[in-house]
Design an enzyme around this catalytic site. Structure first.
Site, PDB file in Angstrom:
ATOM      1  N   LEU A  86       0.737  -1.114   0.117  1.00  0.00           N
ATOM      2  CA  LEU A  86      -0.067  -0.117  -0.004  1.00  0.00           C
ATOM      3  C   LEU A  86       0.783   1.333  -0.089  1.00  0.00           C
ATOM      4  O   LEU A  86       0.319   2.252  -0.374  1.00  0.00           O
ATOM      5  CB  LEU A  86      -1.085  -0.147   1.343  1.00  0.00           C
ATOM      6  CG  LEU A  86      -1.851  -1.149   1.069  1.00  0.00           C
ATOM      7  CD1 LEU A  86      -2.986  -1.290   2.283  1.00  0.00           C
ATOM      8  CD2 LEU A  86      -2.553  -1.234  -0.246  1.00  0.00           C
ATOM      9  N   LYS A  87       2.102   1.245  -0.031  1.00  0.00           N
ATOM     10  CA  LYS A  87       2.931   2.471   0.120  1.00  0.00           C
ATOM     11  C   LYS A  87       3.246   2.628  -1.233  1.00  0.00           C
ATOM     12  O   LYS A  87       3.471   1.788  -2.024  1.00  0.00           O
ATOM     13  CB  LYS A  87       4.411   2.051   0.849  1.00  0.00           C
ATOM     14  CG  LYS A  87       5.481   3.142   0.741  1.00  0.00           C
ATOM     15  CD  LYS A  87       6.556   2.578   1.469  1.00  0.00           C
ATOM     16  CE  LYS A  87       7.907   3.222   0.953  1.00  0.00           C
ATOM     17  NZ  LYS A  87       7.921   4.549   1.104  1.00  0.00           N
ATOM     18  N   HIS A 105      -4.349  -4.415  -9.158  1.00  0.00           N
ATOM     19  CA  HIS A 105      -5.382  -3.534  -8.452  1.00  0.00           C
ATOM     20  C   HIS A 105      -6.860  -4.054  -8.450  1.00  0.00           C
ATOM     21  O   HIS A 105      -7.045  -4.425  -9.479  1.00  0.00           O
ATOM     22  CB  HIS A 105      -5.038  -2.123  -9.395  1.00  0.00           C
ATOM     23  CG  HIS A 105      -6.105  -1.070  -8.595  1.00  0.00           C
ATOM     24  ND1 HIS A 105      -5.873  -0.275  -7.360  1.00  0.00           N
ATOM     25  CD2 HIS A 105      -7.152  -0.793  -9.226  1.00  0.00           C
ATOM     26  CE1 HIS A 105      -6.994   0.577  -7.198  1.00  0.00           C
ATOM     27  NE2 HIS A 105      -7.742   0.437  -8.228  1.00  0.00           N
TER      28      HIS A 105
END
Ligand code: GAR
Length: 198
Positions: A86-87, A105
């Site tokens: 998620l970074k 995604h």
């Protein structure tokens, strides 16, 4: 597993069901041109790290990009797979691996993507908009969040009484867990071919 598989690192932040799908695909021979050598997590609590270790894969927690780069270099990594990571990686990191970083995604890009669109939020947005079809996308990572060239997509139907959770589950089962291993195999095979000068 083919000889001299592409060396893969998987980067994770959470539960790691997509990592599990990759591990299972490796066992079944669906992923045979690439081998998962390393898992990097930016979350010390990520269950994904346990999944890795249970399968004999080294798993390291770090939030430091320089440390991530050193780990990738030390392990001779050729393909970086973002599987629920998620970074947002820095342009410097991304430039080191052109067309060698892929991401999954949980929507049909270009819908419901970009900065701030991750995990359950993506499905909340899809339901709020009222789309009747959503899905998942695997794409190369460039400097634009979710903006790199698309490798594979699969559509999934939205059902009448869906909640973000039920929709997330269906998108994972019907799309993500198949799409990501298949895309990894495709890119790994290309890396092997290029290495062999073909
Ligand atoms: C997956 O649905 C993945 O597509 C999504 O996070 C979830 C991670 O689940 N990724 C993003 O939203 C990236 N923008 P997992 O840890 O069980 O694989």
């Amino acid at each position: 597993m083919l000889k001299d598989p592409a060396r893969i690192a998987v980067m994770v932040s959470g539960g790691g069901t997509n990592l599990q799908a990759l591990i299972d695909a490796e066992k079944k021979g669906v992923l045979r041109s690439g081998l998962i050598e390393l898992v990097i997590s930016d979350n010390p609590e990520a269950y994904a790290m346990e999944r890795a270790r249970e399968n004999g894969i080294e798993a390291v927690f770090t939030k430091d990009e320089n440390e991530m780069i050193s780990l990738l270099e030390d392990h001779g990594i050729e393909l970086v797979v973002l599987a629920g990571f998620l970074k947002i990686l820095s342009p410097d990191f991304i430039r080191r691996y052109p067309e060698r970083i892929i991401n999954i995604h949980p929507s049909l890009i270009p819908s419901f993507c970009g900065k701030g669109a991750y995990g359950l939020h993506v499905h909340e947005k899809a339901l709020a908009y009222g789309v009747k079809v959503t899905g998942a996308t695997v794409h190369f990572v460039n400097e634009i969040p979710d903006g790199g060239r698309i490798i594979a997509q699969k559509a999934v139907a939205v059902e009448e009484n869906d909640t973000p959770e039920t929709l997330q589950r269906r998108v994972m089962e019907q799309a993500e867990w198949k799409l990501l291993p298949a895309a990894c195999e495709k890119v790994s095979a290309k890396i092997r071919r290029e290495r062999m000068g073909k």
